[in-house]
Design a protein around this motif. Structure first.
Motif, short mmCIF file in Angstrom:
data_model
loop_
_atom_site.label_atom_id
_atom_site.label_comp_id
_atom_site.label_asym_id
_atom_site.label_seq_id
_atom_site.Cartn_x
_atom_site.Cartn_y
_atom_site.Cartn_z
N ASP A 141 51.60 13.65 -47.15
CA ASP A 141 52.26 14.75 -46.43
C ASP A 141 51.96 14.79 -44.94
O ASP A 141 52.34 15.73 -44.25
CB ASP A 141 51.83 16.09 -47.05
CG ASP A 141 52.14 16.16 -48.53
OD1 ASP A 141 53.34 16.11 -48.88
OD2 ASP A 141 51.20 16.25 -49.34
N THR A 142 51.28 13.77 -44.43
CA THR A 142 50.82 13.83 -43.03
C THR A 142 51.96 14.07 -42.06
O THR A 142 51.93 14.99 -41.23
CB THR A 142 50.07 12.54 -42.65
OG1 THR A 142 49.06 12.27 -43.62
CG2 THR A 142 49.43 12.69 -41.28
N GLY A 158 55.47 21.16 -35.05
CA GLY A 158 56.28 20.99 -33.84
C GLY A 158 56.12 19.65 -33.16
O GLY A 158 56.65 19.44 -32.07
N TYR A 159 55.40 18.71 -33.78
CA TYR A 159 55.26 17.37 -33.20
C TYR A 159 56.62 16.67 -33.25
O TYR A 159 57.29 16.66 -34.28
CB TYR A 159 54.23 16.55 -33.97
CG TYR A 159 52.78 16.89 -33.69
CD1 TYR A 159 51.86 15.90 -33.34
CD2 TYR A 159 52.30 18.19 -33.79
CE1 TYR A 159 50.53 16.19 -33.10
CE2 TYR A 159 50.98 18.50 -33.54
CZ TYR A 159 50.10 17.50 -33.20
OH TYR A 159 48.78 17.80 -32.95
N SER A 160 56.99 16.03 -32.18
CA SER A 160 58.26 15.31 -32.14
C SER A 160 58.14 14.00 -32.91
O SER A 160 57.04 13.47 -33.10
CB SER A 160 58.64 14.99 -30.69
OG SER A 160 57.75 14.03 -30.15
N ILE A 181 54.78 11.62 -33.28
CA ILE A 181 54.28 11.21 -34.59
C ILE A 181 54.19 9.69 -34.67
O ILE A 181 53.19 9.14 -35.17
CB ILE A 181 55.18 11.78 -35.71
CG1 ILE A 181 55.04 13.31 -35.76
CG2 ILE A 181 54.84 11.16 -37.06
CD1 ILE A 181 56.02 13.99 -36.71
N ALA A 182 55.20 9.02 -34.15
CA ALA A 182 55.18 7.55 -34.16
C ALA A 182 54.04 7.01 -33.31
O ALA A 182 53.38 6.03 -33.68
CB ALA A 182 56.52 7.01 -33.66
N GLY A 192 46.79 4.58 -35.08
CA GLY A 192 45.88 4.64 -36.22
C GLY A 192 45.26 5.99 -36.45
O GLY A 192 44.29 6.11 -37.21
N THR A 193 45.82 7.03 -35.82
CA THR A 193 45.28 8.38 -36.01
C THR A 193 45.50 8.86 -37.44
O THR A 193 44.72 9.64 -37.97
CB THR A 193 45.95 9.35 -35.02
OG1 THR A 193 45.75 8.86 -33.69
CG2 THR A 193 45.36 10.74 -35.13
#
Length: 375
Positions: A350-351, A359-361, A365-366, A372-373
């Motif tokens: 589900d990350t 609200g991350y675009s 996210i990419a 590697g986060t």
């Protein structure tokens, strides 16, 4: 999910044992629990990861810590089970997270507590109940104390106490209070569970040593007995009316050795007689003999037998979760019953959805994935 805790969001920093058990209880009753896991999923049975969402975030990177803080800004509560100081060193301690979110309830699960001479020492359930004065009385007289699996400190004094503390603090927030830290130490919780024993000690009804008191096996009316088939029976005929039914059912009503129930001087003889008597018949024959008599006799079941027992089957005490038999959510609430638990998610499943919900675009996210986060 439905349930009494629907609408609450809890962020769980995955550990082992009592922390996940607490999170499972909250998730079972409707809280949205987000489990931040390690790459690979870490150690521990996945059954305790049911009823929540899963994210994998590298907390050893500044970006991962930033993501975790964002999740905690959106949460009502946090659960962590690391040794004191670990979360502070990660940059995720309660001072920072409650500073970000003043209504946050920050639950801390440890064995020894956040302070004290042993706070930084390693330990396990057996050690916590040892210094809490609980382990010393469990077992057979003349032999070393017997560890009661890891139920007492990890789950009763640990996970359940943390769940109670979290809900107490969350209720305080709902009533206008500020966020706060819940310091749940398994030593404290195990000691609390033994409150009645401390009352017995104060009343002069306690004797030190394994199996030395009425409720630890010294009395013939509250102990276990072996049957002829190698299985076991439990007897809990404490009240005189139950003892009378037991004695009559065993054909001992007129036996002078059984004239007095509460005289400890006769307990050794009574136990020897009952040991010999119960060993003459198979367990299930004894169960049938005492069925519906009120003698407080019950079979000692294996886990597989417990799942199939008619009483448990009628109540749905055990259910199928993802094709595996597990205990059903407990306790049961009449007005806001829990939904059936959902199986554990794949680690990190589900990350991206959680980050998008913050609200991350897609581009951000990419970037985080490429760095590697998370995965």
């Amino acid at each position: 999910m439905a349930g009494a805790l629907a609408g609450l969001r809890i962020v769980e920093f995955a550990g082992i044992g009592p922390g996940p058990f607490c999170a499972m209880m909250l998730g079972d009753h409707g809280a949205e629990v987000i489990r931040i896991e390690r790459h690979g999923g870490g150690f521990g049975p996945r059954s305790l990861a049911r009823s929540r969402r899963s994210a994998v975030i590298d907390l050893k990177t500044p970006e991962g810590v930033s993501v975790a803080r964002d999740l905690c800004r959106s949460a009502d509560g946090v659960i962590e089970g690391f040794r004191p100081g670990v979360m502070e060193r990660l940059g995720l301690g309660p001072e920072l997270l409650i500073g970000d979110n003043p209504k946050l309830v920050y639950g801390r699960m440890t064995g020894w507590g956040q302070e004290g001479p042993l706070a930084d020492a390693p330990g396990h359930d057996i050690n916590y109940i040892a210094i809490a004065g609980v382990l010393e009385g469990i077992g057979i007289p003349g032999q070393p104390p017997v560890p009661p699996f890891n139920y007492v400190a990890d789950y009763g004094g640990g996970g359940m106490m943390l769940a109670f503390g979290m809900l107490a603090a969350l209720l305080s927030v709902q009533r206008g209070g500020a966020g706060q830290v819940v310091d749940a130490a398994m030593t404290d919780g195990a000691a609390m569970i033994a409150a009645m024993s401390w009352g017995m000690r104060a009343a002069g009804l306690w004797r030190d040593g394994p199996g030395a008191t009425m409720l630890s096996g010294a009395a013939p009316f509250y102990r276990t007995y072996a049957c002829s088939d190698g299985k076991f029976i439990s007897v809990g005929a404490i009240e005189p009316q139950f003892w009378a039914v037991l004695v009559e059912g065993l054909g001992l009503k007129d036996d002078p050795d059984f004239a007095s129930q509460l005289d400890p001087s006769g307990w050794t003889r009574q136990i020897a007689r009952l040991d010999a008597l119960f060993a003459t018949r198979p367990r299930d024959e004894w169960v049938d003999a005492f069925d519906s008599t009120g003698a407080c006799v019950a079979p000692i079941l294996t886990m597989a037998e417990a799942a199939a027992h008619p009483h448990n089957a009628a109540r749905g005490t055990f259910i199928e979760v993802g094709g595996k038999t597990e205990p059903a959510p407990a306790p049961r609430l009449s007005g806001t019953p829990a939904d059936p638990p959902t199986p554990p998610r794949e680690v990190g499943e589900d990350t991206e959805a959680l980050l998008a919900g913050l609200g991350y675009s897609p581009e951000r996210i990419a970037e985080l994935r490429a760095a590697g986060t998370f995965r």
